[in-house]
Design an enzyme around this catalytic site. Structure first.
Site, PDB file in Angstrom:
ATOM      1  N   TYR A 130     -12.725   4.979  -9.953  1.00  0.00           N
ATOM      2  CA  TYR A 130     -11.033   5.634 -10.495  1.00  0.00           C
ATOM      3  C   TYR A 130     -11.217   6.808 -11.145  1.00  0.00           C
ATOM      4  CZ  TYR A 130      -7.421   4.912 -14.347  1.00  0.00           C
ATOM      5  OH  TYR A 130      -6.186   5.396 -14.696  1.00  0.00           O
TER       6      TYR A 130
HETATM    7  N1  LIG Z   1      -4.071   0.530 -18.028  1.00  0.00           N
HETATM    8  C1  LIG Z   1      -4.046   1.773 -18.897  1.00  0.00           C
HETATM    9  O1  LIG Z   1      -5.253   1.240 -20.077  1.00  0.00           O
HETATM   10  C2  LIG Z   1      -4.903   3.373 -18.446  1.00  0.00           C
HETATM   11  C3  LIG Z   1      -5.705   3.838 -19.240  1.00  0.00           C
HETATM   12  C4  LIG Z   1      -5.863   5.854 -18.703  1.00  0.00           C
HETATM   13  C5  LIG Z   1      -4.680   5.770 -17.870  1.00  0.00           C
HETATM   14  N2  LIG Z   1      -3.883   4.909 -16.745  1.00  0.00           N
HETATM   15  C6  LIG Z   1      -3.097   4.979 -15.827  1.00  0.00           C
HETATM   16  O2  LIG Z   1      -1.676   5.807 -15.947  1.00  0.00           O
HETATM   17  C7  LIG Z   1      -1.174   5.622 -14.971  1.00  0.00           C
HETATM   18  C8  LIG Z   1       0.283   4.296 -15.742  1.00  0.00           C
HETATM   19  O3  LIG Z   1       0.199   3.000 -16.789  1.00  0.00           O
HETATM   20  P1  LIG Z   1       1.586   2.405 -16.291  1.00  0.00           P
HETATM   21  O4  LIG Z   1       0.601   1.119 -16.548  1.00  0.00           O
HETATM   22  O5  LIG Z   1       2.267   3.094 -16.892  1.00  0.00           O
HETATM   23  O6  LIG Z   1       1.224   1.803 -14.759  1.00  0.00           O
HETATM   24  P2  LIG Z   1       2.095   0.876 -13.884  1.00  0.00           P
HETATM   25  O7  LIG Z   1       2.863  -0.055 -14.860  1.00  0.00           O
HETATM   26  O8  LIG Z   1       0.704  -0.285 -13.683  1.00  0.00           O
HETATM   27  O9  LIG Z   1       2.515   0.915 -12.386  1.00  0.00           O
HETATM   28  C9  LIG Z   1       2.406   2.266 -11.868  1.00  0.00           C
HETATM   29  C10 LIG Z   1       3.280   2.084 -10.627  1.00  0.00           C
HETATM   30  O10 LIG Z   1       3.009   2.330  -9.324  1.00  0.00           O
HETATM   31  C11 LIG Z   1       3.454   1.691  -8.257  1.00  0.00           C
HETATM   32  N3  LIG Z   1       2.911   1.320  -7.214  1.00  0.00           N
HETATM   33  C12 LIG Z   1       1.583   1.192  -6.918  1.00  0.00           C
HETATM   34  N4  LIG Z   1       0.530   1.492  -5.421  1.00  0.00           N
HETATM   35  C13 LIG Z   1       1.915   2.280  -4.321  1.00  0.00           C
HETATM   36  C14 LIG Z   1       2.281   3.129  -3.712  1.00  0.00           C
HETATM   37  N5  LIG Z   1       1.532   2.548  -2.618  1.00  0.00           N
HETATM   38  N6  LIG Z   1       3.209   3.594  -3.380  1.00  0.00           N
HETATM   39  C15 LIG Z   1       3.953   3.822  -4.208  1.00  0.00           C
HETATM   40  N7  LIG Z   1       3.848   3.417  -5.890  1.00  0.00           N
HETATM   41  C16 LIG Z   1       2.760   2.280  -5.568  1.00  0.00           C
HETATM   42  C17 LIG Z   1       3.266   0.790  -8.972  1.00  0.00           C
HETATM   43  O11 LIG Z   1       4.765  -0.375  -7.629  1.00  0.00           O
HETATM   44  P3  LIG Z   1       5.169  -1.637  -7.693  1.00  0.00           P
HETATM   45  O12 LIG Z   1       5.748  -1.638  -9.545  1.00  0.00           O
HETATM   46  O13 LIG Z   1       5.583  -2.218  -7.022  1.00  0.00           O
HETATM   47  O14 LIG Z   1       3.846  -2.042  -8.787  1.00  0.00           O
HETATM   48  C18 LIG Z   1       3.786   0.729  -9.882  1.00  0.00           C
HETATM   49  O15 LIG Z   1       5.298   0.085 -10.623  1.00  0.00           O
HETATM   50  C19 LIG Z   1      -1.396   4.947 -13.832  1.00  0.00           C
HETATM   51  O16 LIG Z   1      -1.754   6.165 -13.251  1.00  0.00           O
HETATM   52  C20 LIG Z   1      -2.939   4.747 -15.023  1.00  0.00           C
HETATM   53  O17 LIG Z   1      -4.084   4.868 -13.254  1.00  0.00           O
HETATM   54  C21 LIG Z   1      -4.025   3.574 -17.078  1.00  0.00           C
END
Ligand SMILES: NC(=O)c1ccc[n+]([C@@H]2O[C@H](COP(=O)([O-])OP(=O)(O)OC[C@H]3O[C@@H](n4cnc5c(N)ncnc54)[C@H](OP(=O)(O)O)[C@@H]3O)[C@@H](O)[C@H]2O)c1
Length: 218
Positions: A130
């Site tokens: 990742y």
């Molecule tokens: N978790 C952590 O602690 C952390 C830390 C740093 C950075 N991040 C990054 O922060 C970003 C946003 O986080 P978040 O929590 O707001 O994300 P999230 O709620 O998991 O949302 C991700 C979105 O991406 C969509 N998605 C997944 N596969 C897809 C595809 N093939 N085509 C189009 N859309 C797709 C999902 O759609 P569905 O709603 O249909 O599932 C979801 O709406 C991500 O890039 C993550 O990697 C996370």
């Protein structure tokens, strides 16, 4: 400002949509599940376009993106996904959207990356894959020739927004509410400053004054 948010049903994306709509920006939301259209419209998106970024080719993604002033990549394969989807979503999704920006003459690109993202990161665990995918995506954004904003948050929480963060080229590891990350992006989208890559965790700097805080630093 016309903003396309890819991954429009994501948690940060929905917060960002609300903030942009409240101040009069126009949001087009790309979602992969048509059942989410009503929710993103309720958050303030003018349009909800169904476009799976992994299943769609570059032409389809360009068509879905349409005209805009900036694309925000807020999508992600998510914590339950394996290494393959880090490649197809976290890296490949950004590459397709960069092609769409080029094709549609969209001048600016913002991406929610991650603290620790690094194309040269080593290791075989899914989280290592990742961080490499995110790092390669960030490199592609920086090399695209577009204006860019790369936001690398620490660990995300669903805590209420505090309105304050620490942000710089490098900051100590930490956590940050998703709502504060959304506010950082909303604020910096308005800042005509040059390209930026910043790490973001919770801190003391008022988000509304963040552009001034970052001036000359990052
Ligand atoms: N978790 C952590 O602690 C952390 C830390 C740093 C950075 N991040 C990054 O922060 C970003 C946003 O986080 P978040 O929590 O707001 O994300 P999230 O709620 O998991 O949302 C991700 C979105 O991406 C969509 N998605 C997944 N596969 C897809 C595809 N093939 N085509 C189009 N859309 C797709 C999902 O759609 P569905 O709603 O249909 O599932 C979801 O709406 C991500 O890039 C993550 O990697 C996370």
């Amino acid at each position: 400002m016309r903003v396309v948010i890819a991954g429009g049903h994501g948690k940060i994306a929905l917060e960002l949509t609300r903030l942009l709509d409240e101040r009069g920006d126009q949001v087009r939301s790309l979602i992969r599940n048509p059942d989410h259209a009503e929710e993103v419209r309720s958050a303030g998106a003018l349009e909800a376009i169904v476009c799976d970024l992994e299943e769609s080719d570059e032409d389809r993604v360009s068509e879905a993106v349409g005209e805009a002033d900036v694309i925000v990549f807020a999508a992600g394969a998510g914590p339950g996904s394996g290494p393959e989807r880090k490649e197809t979503m976290d890296y490949g999704g950004v590459v397709k959207l960069l092609a769409a920006a080029d094709h549609n003459a969209i001048p600016r690109f913002a991406v929610i990356s991650s603290m620790g993202a690094d194309a040269g990161h080593e290791g075989d665990e899914t989280f290592d894959v990742y961080l490499r995918a995110k790092g390669r995506a960030d490199d592609a954004v920086r090399e695209s020739g577009l204006g860019y904003l790369i936001v690398r948050p620490g660990g995300l929480t669903d805590d209420p927004p505090t309105g304050r963060v620490e942000a710089d080229r490098r900051v100590e590891r930490g956590q940050v509410p998703r709502a504060d990350v959304a506010a950082v992006i909303a604020t910096l989208l308005r800042d005509p400053a040059p390209e930026r890559t910043i790490e973001v965790v919770s801190g003391d700097v008022p988000i509304e004054g963040l552009a001034g805080h970052l001036a000359g630093r990052a």
